[in-house]
Scaffold this active site. Sequence first.
Site, mmCIF file in Angstrom:
data_model
loop_
_atom_site.group_PDB
_atom_site.id
_atom_site.type_symbol
_atom_site.label_atom_id
_atom_site.label_comp_id
_atom_site.label_asym_id
_atom_site.label_seq_id
_atom_site.Cartn_x
_atom_site.Cartn_y
_atom_site.Cartn_z
ATOM 1 C CB CYS A 76 -0.933 -0.020 1.202
ATOM 2 S SG CYS A 76 -1.711 1.559 1.503
ATOM 3 C CB CYS A 81 -3.308 2.744 -1.508
ATOM 4 S SG CYS A 81 -3.661 1.071 -1.035
ATOM 5 C CE LYS A 84 -5.156 3.594 -5.801
ATOM 6 N NZ LYS A 84 -5.359 2.187 -5.886
ATOM 7 C CE1 TYR A 217 -6.620 -1.617 -7.011
ATOM 8 C CE2 TYR A 217 -7.629 -3.792 -7.006
ATOM 9 C CZ TYR A 217 -6.792 -2.865 -6.418
ATOM 10 O OH TYR A 217 -6.140 -3.169 -5.275
ATOM 11 C CD GLU A 221 -6.640 2.084 -8.975
ATOM 12 O OE1 GLU A 221 -7.600 2.246 -8.207
ATOM 13 O OE2 GLU A 221 -5.557 1.604 -8.597
ATOM 14 C CG HIS A 486 -28.030 22.298 -3.751
ATOM 15 N ND1 HIS A 486 -28.026 21.425 -4.806
ATOM 16 C CD2 HIS A 486 -28.290 23.523 -4.265
ATOM 17 C CE1 HIS A 486 -28.294 22.100 -5.910
ATOM 18 N NE2 HIS A 486 -28.444 23.365 -5.615
ATOM 19 C CD GLU A 491 -27.461 18.105 -4.317
ATOM 20 O OE1 GLU A 491 -28.437 18.416 -3.621
ATOM 21 O OE2 GLU A 491 -26.845 18.927 -5.026
#
Lengths: 511, 640
Positions: A76, A81, A84, A217, A221, A486, A491
């Site tokens: 990681c 992670c 990346k 992935y 990525e 908002h 939302e």
Amino acid sequence: MWHLVGSMPQTCPGPSSHLSLLSPAGRQDYDLLVIGGGSGGLACAKEAAQLGKKVAVVDYVEPSPRGTRWGLGGTCVNVGCIPKKLMHQAALLGGMIQDAPHYGWAVQPVLHDWRTMAEAVQNYVKSLNWGHRVQLQDRKVKYFNIKASFVNEHTVCGVAKDGKETLLSAEHIVIATGGRPKYPTHIEGALEYGITSDDIFWLKESPGKTLVVGASYVALECAGFLTGLGLDTTVMIRSIPLRGFDQQMSSLVTEYMASRGTRFLRGCTPSRVRRLPDGQLQVTWEDLTSGKEDTGTFNTVLWAVGRIPETRSLNLEKAGVNTNPNSQKILVDAQETTSVPHIYAIGDVAEGRPELTPTAIMAGKLLAQRLCGRSSDVMDYDNVPTTVFTPLEYGCVGLSEEEAVARHGEEHVEVYHAYYKPLEFTVAERDASQCYIKMVCLRKPPQLVLGLHFLGPNAGEVTQGFALGIKCGASYAQVMRTVGIHPTCAEEVAKLRISKRSGLDPTVTGC
Amino acid sequence: MGRLRNAGGLPLLVTAISGSREPPFLVRTHLKWGFCQTDPGQGREGQEQTLPVPTDVYHIFLTKCFICCVPFRHFPETLNGVFLNEFSPVVGVSPGSSFYSSDDGANVQEVLSEITNQRTVPNIFVNKVHMGGCDRTFQAHQSGLLQKLLQEDSAYDYDLIVIGGGSGGLACAQEAAILGKKVMVLDFVVPSPQGTSWGLGGTCVNVGCVPKKLMHQAALLGQALSDARKFGWEYHQQVKHNWETMTEAIQNHIGSLNWGYRLSLREKAVAYVNAYGEFVEHHKIKATNRKGQETYYTAAKFVLATGERPRYLGIRGDKEYCITSDDLFSLPYCPGKTLVVGASYVALECAGFLAGIGLDVTVMVRSILLRGFDQEMAEKVGSYMEQHGVKFLRKFIPVLVSLDGSPGKLKVVAKSTEGPETIEEIYNTVLLAIGRDSCTRKIGLEKIGVRINERSGKIPVNDMEQTNVPYVYAVGDILEGKLELTPVAIQAGKLLARRLFAGRLEKCDYVNIPTTVFTPLEYGCCGLSEERAIEVHKKENLEVYHTLFWPLEWTVAGRDNNTCYAKIICNKSDNYRVIGFHVLGPNAGEITQGFAAAMKCGLTKQLLDDTVGIHPTCGEVFTTLEITKSSGLDITQKGC
């Protein structure tokens, strides 16, 4: 209480007479030995040490075939992670620079310098390596930079870079060695000329024109940020992208990437890689539908065709730890226990676990708490949220639509969905054709939410909170009763009114 | 339930028979069964299937019919068909329907039989005319009498007139129209003292959320440009910001939204009149257009959704020289050196993005920042702004604004709130953001007796958004004691329309509404502030978990560590339920939304701990909160 010995030990410590879990180190050197200093291993070690156990961590990074190596912290932090997401951020910033003139910033089209980015990313990763060292020290966890293998079920032998051997014994042993990228074995030149995700983040120079092979992935990525940094990037996919993820979402992910300039070679598989006299790599591939061969030249070929667990060098048979012969992963039960009662496995190396940092961390912590008698909680591997940091981010939690239909039957599943346009896209005149949300629910009231899939900016941030909602057993009605914030993208999740079954146009208009 | 029981069945019965236009409220959820098939939006609610069969006397009030029936399970299937299936599209029986369970059924029966000389049920009235029982009604149906009776009485021009075409008003009007009602929307923007006006859509779209978020985004992009260098993007010149380019792009987007609303109203056959509405008598309104032409309209029901407008200081020079948020977003020139007066979220957001695009900005604050919000968070919002170039003048109020020689130069004199000290300074622009006033005093409410809070101008309503005048309702910013937020107004407006015209029950839930302040460092929250939590639950019952965090994107960009902050407030005496959620950091709005949904589902600390984080995000910090405020432990982050 550890020995430095010049050769393999003459005698091994005998099998332990099981001492109380709560006792301090008895006949063994350590209460707990963790093999592998990645996310899961470190979390487990630190937690156990904090709870008063005598703990050691052994970690060793075998250099990649290209010679890349790194410090403490595991995949990681070093080759996963963290770098990346940072390179993804660099690519996003490129997009923002393109947006900026629309918002009044007088900025000209600019170029990207790989070295500057790579150095900054690598420096940050190194600071994390150091941070992990300090944390271990602070918590009095003994750290050994050695490559470990089992001698017997309580003893591990570690070999340092200079060949020195260390023998360590422990009451409990946690295996958290993770996995490494796979190279294809049958493709000429793959190993000699190709790189993997172990190398890409540590390249000093720009990879240039790149072929990414794979549809995981990791593949998407990497291809995404490389394209975003202005590099000519091609992804070669044998069958489907993002296997295991919701396939409608997957195709939107790749559709967006294609619209932003990533090339895709679908239904193709490479057959050989050769180095040309000018140093470029010539890749030959077969188009599986037409059966025709084709070639192209690239500066870099990145294999992202899967990962294999780091179990082969552990001598697991000496300890009697069973693995799945196909996946080579370690078989564990719900308590993370292997076939040997005092040996455990967590993280990517364990069979059937999601390969995610936070799951490994939580599993490691909970395991430490159980070993120390602080808790009996076991890790809940259901409804683990995750996010794919492709150019348009994809966050999800719970079941894919396919999986929901497979489990409950199409008649019993209701899918609410919407195509929406992030406010920030409007002024920037960005295309939002792939910004899409879907919520997979049981059809029967109260319409429990089975899965949420979000494609758009900041998908990870959006998904995290909803993951909690799903954990709490949220129903569709409860999510709809939540008032939106908002103007945000999140939302739109609380405003999903159109069901797929209704056949109505799910495009959101107006406010 | 309580309301009806108190009201008693008898008066309601009498008003229904005598032709009042106000059907009583629908109260019993288990009676929704009868109409679910005619309401397309209702199937989702899902309460219909699990109904207990009621045993008491039931009266069914439709807009134009009254039916007495006992017990409910004997409600004749045939009639159900007549009223609901055949006529609902024509006469709108279903949307206007109400069911009512009476506790004094015996009394009602007695009165009914006195009036009608009929002792059997159902006992049916249509439009004040006694129809009789099931068979008679059926006959009337076949002869066409029933239809005729139902079609009579269109004394009012509209079923509903909405005054105010903002978020809440439009949502309510459109929903009512979808439910088959004849609806009119009146919208008129009175130009600001600086002469600014705008199109349909209200504050949010024109002079609120939408343009402010876009200008905030412009400022964030400025930050992104400077981050970008650290991430390897090369560009040479000092990048300048052009106000006109930004404003034009934003105004173009707003124009498209205005147009979208017009289109959407037309599609739904809502009559839109660009005129100023004021009540002249009961059920009647006068609409005055830009040319001064007056037209009168009547309606059975009214919804007030006029919203608010920025407040002025009431000092010399304020209306002549100062602008407000009504003017800022369409300002044709760059505001330059700006003084922002006020400490509301409007003030801080505007000051934040103006500074973010490179302007010299000062905020003048009378007392505290972000009143009503968690004060620890508010101070952190302020101090981040201060570190990023916004100047704060605390405890000062302006007393005079005047022209300093040439146009575009304003002299502001301000005095201390604590002593005799006065200061003066020249600015290019003075932006007032000291609060907003409800537009309720000039719409003729006194003519029909709608009560307003004299001091605040706000309108008190019950939990059904009903004012003291039964046929007049209100939604949005003008409600007393409710939140001034677009999504709240939209939700309230939609639900109101469904209750009025679709027999639905669901009320707008004003509890645990999430919101976000789009200051340079965004602040998202849901539930109680720490101060309020202590007030409500007592300090000893609370546990506050908190931490500072460093977004991954900030590390390489070299931006400040130990600035972003996450805090939750848990109620120890209620299973550590999360009653307050606060986050200060990038994308706070995106983070907060999902947690708000989780709070709706009863989020506890345990559930947070059991949830796996998404790595690497900012949101994941909430799944690993360990340090309590009461422990006093250090929360600064070192390294990762």
